[in-house]
Design an enzyme around this catalytic site. Structure first.
Site, PDB file in Angstrom:
ATOM      1  N   LYS A  42       5.430  45.395  60.549  1.00 49.39           N
ATOM      2  CA  LYS A  42       5.942  44.103  61.004  1.00 49.39           C
ATOM      3  C   LYS A  42       6.525  44.164  62.410  1.00 49.39           C
ATOM      4  O   LYS A  42       6.195  43.336  63.274  1.00 49.39           O
ATOM      5  CB  LYS A  42       7.002  43.614  60.010  1.00 49.39           C
ATOM      6  CG  LYS A  42       7.862  42.457  60.481  1.00 49.39           C
ATOM      7  CD  LYS A  42       8.817  42.026  59.393  1.00 49.39           C
ATOM      8  CE  LYS A  42       9.905  43.039  59.153  1.00 49.39           C
ATOM      9  NZ  LYS A  42      10.989  42.971  60.140  1.00 49.39           N
ATOM     10  N   THR A  43       7.388  45.133  62.676  1.00 49.91           N
ATOM     11  CA  THR A  43       8.056  45.201  63.982  1.00 49.91           C
ATOM     12  C   THR A  43       7.060  45.436  65.104  1.00 49.91           C
ATOM     13  O   THR A  43       7.176  44.865  66.193  1.00 49.91           O
ATOM     14  CB  THR A  43       9.125  46.312  63.975  1.00 49.91           C
ATOM     15  OG1 THR A  43      10.026  46.090  62.884  1.00 49.91           O
ATOM     16  CG2 THR A  43       9.907  46.316  65.275  1.00 49.91           C
ATOM     17  N   ASP A 227      12.435  36.559  62.905  1.00 48.82           N
ATOM     18  CA  ASP A 227      12.182  37.693  62.016  1.00 48.82           C
ATOM     19  C   ASP A 227      12.969  37.508  60.717  1.00 48.82           C
ATOM     20  O   ASP A 227      14.010  36.846  60.696  1.00 48.82           O
ATOM     21  CB  ASP A 227      12.595  38.986  62.724  1.00 48.82           C
ATOM     22  CG  ASP A 227      12.153  40.230  61.976  1.00 48.82           C
ATOM     23  OD1 ASP A 227      11.269  40.126  61.111  1.00 48.82           O
ATOM     24  OD2 ASP A 227      12.690  41.318  62.275  1.00 48.82           O
ATOM     25  N   GLU A 228      12.476  38.098  59.631  1.00 52.13           N
ATOM     26  CA  GLU A 228      13.138  38.036  58.316  1.00 52.13           C
ATOM     27  C   GLU A 228      13.448  36.587  57.934  1.00 52.13           C
ATOM     28  O   GLU A 228      14.558  36.247  57.505  1.00 52.13           O
ATOM     29  CB  GLU A 228      14.427  38.877  58.319  1.00 52.13           C
ATOM     30  CG  GLU A 228      14.243  40.326  58.701  1.00 52.13           C
ATOM     31  CD  GLU A 228      13.554  41.167  57.625  1.00 52.13           C
ATOM     32  OE1 GLU A 228      13.125  40.585  56.619  1.00 52.13           O
ATOM     33  OE2 GLU A 228      13.462  42.389  57.802  1.00 52.13           O
ATOM     34  N   GLN A 258      10.703  39.955  49.327  1.00 53.88           N
ATOM     35  CA  GLN A 258      11.853  40.780  49.714  1.00 53.88           C
ATOM     36  C   GLN A 258      13.069  39.914  50.041  1.00 53.88           C
ATOM     37  O   GLN A 258      13.962  40.351  50.771  1.00 53.88           O
ATOM     38  CB  GLN A 258      11.491  41.668  50.902  1.00 53.88           C
ATOM     39  CG  GLN A 258      10.396  42.677  50.592  1.00 53.88           C
ATOM     40  CD  GLN A 258      10.137  43.634  51.736  1.00 53.88           C
ATOM     41  OE1 GLN A 258      10.914  44.560  51.995  1.00 53.88           O
ATOM     42  NE2 GLN A 258       9.034  43.432  52.436  1.00 53.88           N
ATOM     43  N   ARG A 606      10.428  51.362  48.792  1.00 56.49           N
ATOM     44  CA  ARG A 606      11.076  52.304  49.732  1.00 56.49           C
ATOM     45  C   ARG A 606      10.406  53.674  49.653  1.00 56.49           C
ATOM     46  O   ARG A 606      10.550  54.498  50.549  1.00 56.49           O
ATOM     47  CB  ARG A 606      12.569  52.487  49.412  1.00 56.49           C
ATOM     48  CG  ARG A 606      13.467  51.269  49.510  1.00 56.49           C
ATOM     49  CD  ARG A 606      13.247  50.454  50.752  1.00 56.49           C
ATOM     50  NE  ARG A 606      12.290  49.393  50.522  1.00 56.49           N
ATOM     51  CZ  ARG A 606      11.699  48.692  51.480  1.00 56.49           C
ATOM     52  NH1 ARG A 606      11.942  48.979  52.745  1.00 56.49           N
ATOM     53  NH2 ARG A 606      10.843  47.733  51.195  1.00 56.49           N
TER      54      ARG A 606
END
Length: 765
Positions: A42-43, A227-228, A258, A606
């Site tokens: 994503k980043t 973002d998010e 998430q 994770r």
């Protein structure tokens, strides 16, 4: 878009990207929804997209606004963009929502009640102001705890409601009084020319309601990236809508699977409804996972598929990292053995892979206690992330100070700590008088007794100190008869410490109560080993004074919330039991269980190579050992991702058994059978299949786990009850059992409160 087809595949900004990532980077104009699955890069996509706008689309950096949630994320985004572009990226507006709003208010604040030269109140400033307000309104803090009042005010502000607007809602008497406090609180902030953190969002959103100002900034920010996006609240959502109305060049990045911050105001509907807000939006799904193996992703996908709050037609995560190892699930007889088993697995892993990074994840901070003790016993270094080590937490140290003073009446340090915990109106002046009255070679309690006899103490301080002195006098007489766990339980109740946290009725207070319950369990375990009070205190003092074990550690302990955004080759998720994970409050709101499932999804994703899950058949709650039921989420794991049978010691346990119909539990050699629990567990999961929560968030029938008939304190949902402290109310929900039985009650004068049945003194009617 025109011209993009001719872009060479080896363009620097497209290098090493998959097709959906390239599409997201190259999309320029119009709304864009990027559904970025866990571990999907994503980043990289966000930063290259910004660089593409600047380098290839010719967008001036000052026309780009990028917002995220943490300063660290904003700084990383800014730094990575600067390395990709040939012009100064410093002209971009890359910041957190709160920093962006502060910057706007410093420019336009004369249009708001607080002006441009406001100060920002931190939580301590807020608490001080709201306490003044409550005193002015003559609202007792026991019914209107400052932290709870601030929590409610924050909720109104995050929904962009000022006091006069909030009054239009149908509210109960307690909330109407809180609105009186909200109104005075806002006046106080105005008099101080101050904003709290929520005001930064509230007043900026109000500014952008002005058509002229909205057009000015909407024209300036031609391209907006958020973002998010799944973590935005109502105020943040409206801010973005105002700014994007002019150009519609809004790109939001997130993953509804998430979304785990509903408890602090995040609204999952913002991302679910994006394509309704912008029907012309392009939707791109980033489903290529670069982190985890197939079995881990299959487990995550199967679990999250049980949620209804998802973007329609969304695909599943895929990976090219191979099938990988199967997931391990281990059921241990009780919580202490679970922690020891995990510690032994970690010790073995340390020998095999000394440099491997490992995380032990859990639902709530109180769970770290047994894990920390097991790791210290194995001399395994660890780092506690996002929290304070168990025996160093404020409420635990407060309780320890009582026990130390009982054990050693000469302990002046412990006296100073516990004399005002909870607050008893003893300020520095009174404390100085008490210490000045201590006879030579005497105890602080003797000094307090002398001061009381002198008549120097008056009012509340006098009344509270008489009770305080009496508490220790009774403890001296009765502690041997009560036993170690009994003393701890007695102190929690008689000191008023537990009641003060229950009165507070905030999420923070609830976490502190769970820590105290876990401390009581630690005392019960030590009592079972034959330890007396002084020996128990020695043990925990040595435990809390260890060795800086966290130095250079590759092992991290943290809650799942803290782990979001991180990844580890090896992950252990402990405490996979009902009332632990999902937690016991999950079914008190319509969306609670789905958010808990999203949290489990985050925990699973994770892990890069290996994921181990564990649970205990029995766990101590408030010092009482109670039978646990395996988490319903374990039932949702596909059988194909679990290991073959695991043998450990004398126990043979088929991974996945005990969580499917027809399974049975057995203990190791010499242990008693728990087959009598089988029918209860089967029945529980039969109910899980058909459980539903009505839209209003309340249940119209009895709780799914009714208390045992012999429990005289059992009140079904909907029962009218009375409390000596809070008056009349209605039971909204019940969770736990035995000493842990807890009711959520809506009181006519006190609002919603969670009350432990054993301490609440509740009566029907």
């Amino acid at each position: 878009m025109p011209g993009h087809a001719s872009e060479p595949p080896d363009h620097p900004l497209l290098h090493n990207l998959n097709d959906p990532q390239r599409e997201a980077v190259r999309h320029a104009r119009g709304p864009l929804l990027i559904l970025a699955g866990a571990g999907s890069g994503k980043t990289t996509v966000i930063t290259r997209r910004i660089a593409w706008l600047i380098e290839e689309e010719g967008v001036h950096p000052g026309s780009i606004l990028a917002m995220t949630f943490t300063n660290k994320a904003a700084e990383e985004m800014r730094d990575r963009v600067q390395r990709l572009v040939s012009v100064p990226a410093a002209q971009m507006w890359v910041s957190t929502f709160h920093s962006f709003c502060t910057r706007i208010l410093r420019r336009e604040g004369e249009r708001t009640p607080v002006g441009r030269d406001f100060v920002i109140f931190d939580p301590a400033d807020q608490k001080s102001l709201v306490k003044q307000v409550l005193a002015e309104l003559k609202l007792p803090e026991k019914q209107f705890h400052p932290k709870k009042v601030l929590e409610v005010i924050s909720d109104f502000k995050n929904r962009c409601l000022l006091p006069e607007e909030a009054r239009e809602e149908a509210l109960d008497p307690w909330t109407r009084k809180v609105l009186d406090a909200y109104e005075l609180y806002q006046k106080g902030l105005k008099n101080h020319r101050a904003c709290d953190f929520d005001d930064l969002l509230l007043w900026t959103e109000r500014l952008f309601r002005d058509p002229v100002l909205q057009a000015t900034y909407g024209e300036r920010f031609m391209f907006i990236l958020v973002d998010e996006y799944q973590d935005t609240n109502r105020a943040q959502y409206l801010l973005v809508q105002h700014l994007a109305r002019r150009h519609h060049n809004l790109c939001v990045v997130g993953d509804e699977d998430q979304s785990i911050y509903g408890w602090r105001g995040a609204d999952i509907r913002n991302i679910l409804d994006f394509q309704q807000d912008f029907p012309e939006a392009v939707r791109i799904e980033l489903l290529q996972n670069y982190r985890s193996t197939k079995k881990i992703l299959d487990a995550a996908s199967e679990v999250i598929a049980n949620n209804s709050q998802r973007v329609a037609g969304k695909g599943a995560l895929v990976t090219e990292l191979g099938d990988g190892e199967a997931l391990v699930f281990k059921l241990l007889d009780e919580g202490r053995l679970e922690a020891e088993w995990v510690a032994q697995r970690l010790q073995e892993l340390r020998y095999r892979e000394p440099e491997a990074k490992v995380a032990v994840l859990y639902r709530a901070n109180w769970q770290s206690r047994q894990m920390e003790e097991a790791l210290r016993a194995q001399n395994l270094p660890y780092r506690l992330v996002g929290g304070v080590k168990f025996y160093e937490r404020q409420e635990v140290k407060d309780l320890i100070s009582y026990l130390r003073l009982i054990s050693n009446p000469f302990d002046l340090v412990s006296f100073r700590r516990c004399v005002n915990a909870p607050t008893r109106g003893v300020g520095p002046t009174t404390l100085g008088k008490i210490e000045g009255a201590i006879p030579e070679g005497g105890t602080p309690l003797a000094g307090l007794e002398r001061l009381l006899r002198s008549g120097e103490l008056k009012g509340r301080a006098q009344r509270e100190m008489i009770k305080f002195l009496d508490l220790f006098a009774r403890a001296e007489q009765e502690r041997d008869a009560m036993g170690l766990a009994g003393v701890v339980k007695w102190v929690l109740q008689e000191s008023g410490y537990l009641q003060s946290l229950e009165d507070e009725a905030t999420l923070e207070a609830e976490g502190r109560i769970r820590n105290l319950e876990e401390f009581l369990s630690a005392a019960a375990e030590s009592e079972a080993l034959g330890l007396r009070l002084s020996e128990f205190l020695d043990r925990i003092t040595l435990a809390s004074d260890t060795d800086n074990l966290e130095e250079a550690s590759h092992l991290s302990l943290m809650t799942i919330h803290c782990a979001k955004g991180l990844e580890f080759p090896h992950v252990f998720v402990i405490g996979m039991e009902e009332d632990v994970f999902p937690n016991r409050n999950a079914r008190e709101t319509p969306d609670g269980l789905e958010e808990e499932r999203r949290l489990f999804y985050v925990a699973i994703t994770r892990a890069q190579r290996r994921l181990t899950l564990s649970a205990a058949r029995r766990r101590r709650v408030m010092g009482t050992e109670m039978m646990s039921m395996p988490s319903r989420f374990l039932r949702e794991l596909p059988a194909a991702v679990l290991t073959a049978p695991i043998r450990w010691g004398t126990e043979l346990y088929q991974a996945g058994e005990g969580i499917r119909p027809g399974a049975s539990f057995t203990r190791g050699a010499g242990g008693a059978s728990v087959a009598t629990e089988l029918q209860r567990i089967r029945g529980f999961f039969d109910r899980v299949k058909t459980d539903s929560v009505p839209p209003n968030g309340r249940e119209d029938s009895r709780p799914s786990e009714p208390a045992e008939p012999q429990d005289p304190g059992a009140f079904p949902v909907g029962t009218r009850v009375r409390s000596a402290r809070f008056g009349s109310g209605t039971v909204l929900a019940a969770s736990g059992s035995g000493d842990g039985l807890t009711y959520t009650i809506r009181f006519e004068q006190g609002g919603d409160k969670r009350i432990l049945a054993r301490f609440g003194g509740l009566q029907r009617g």
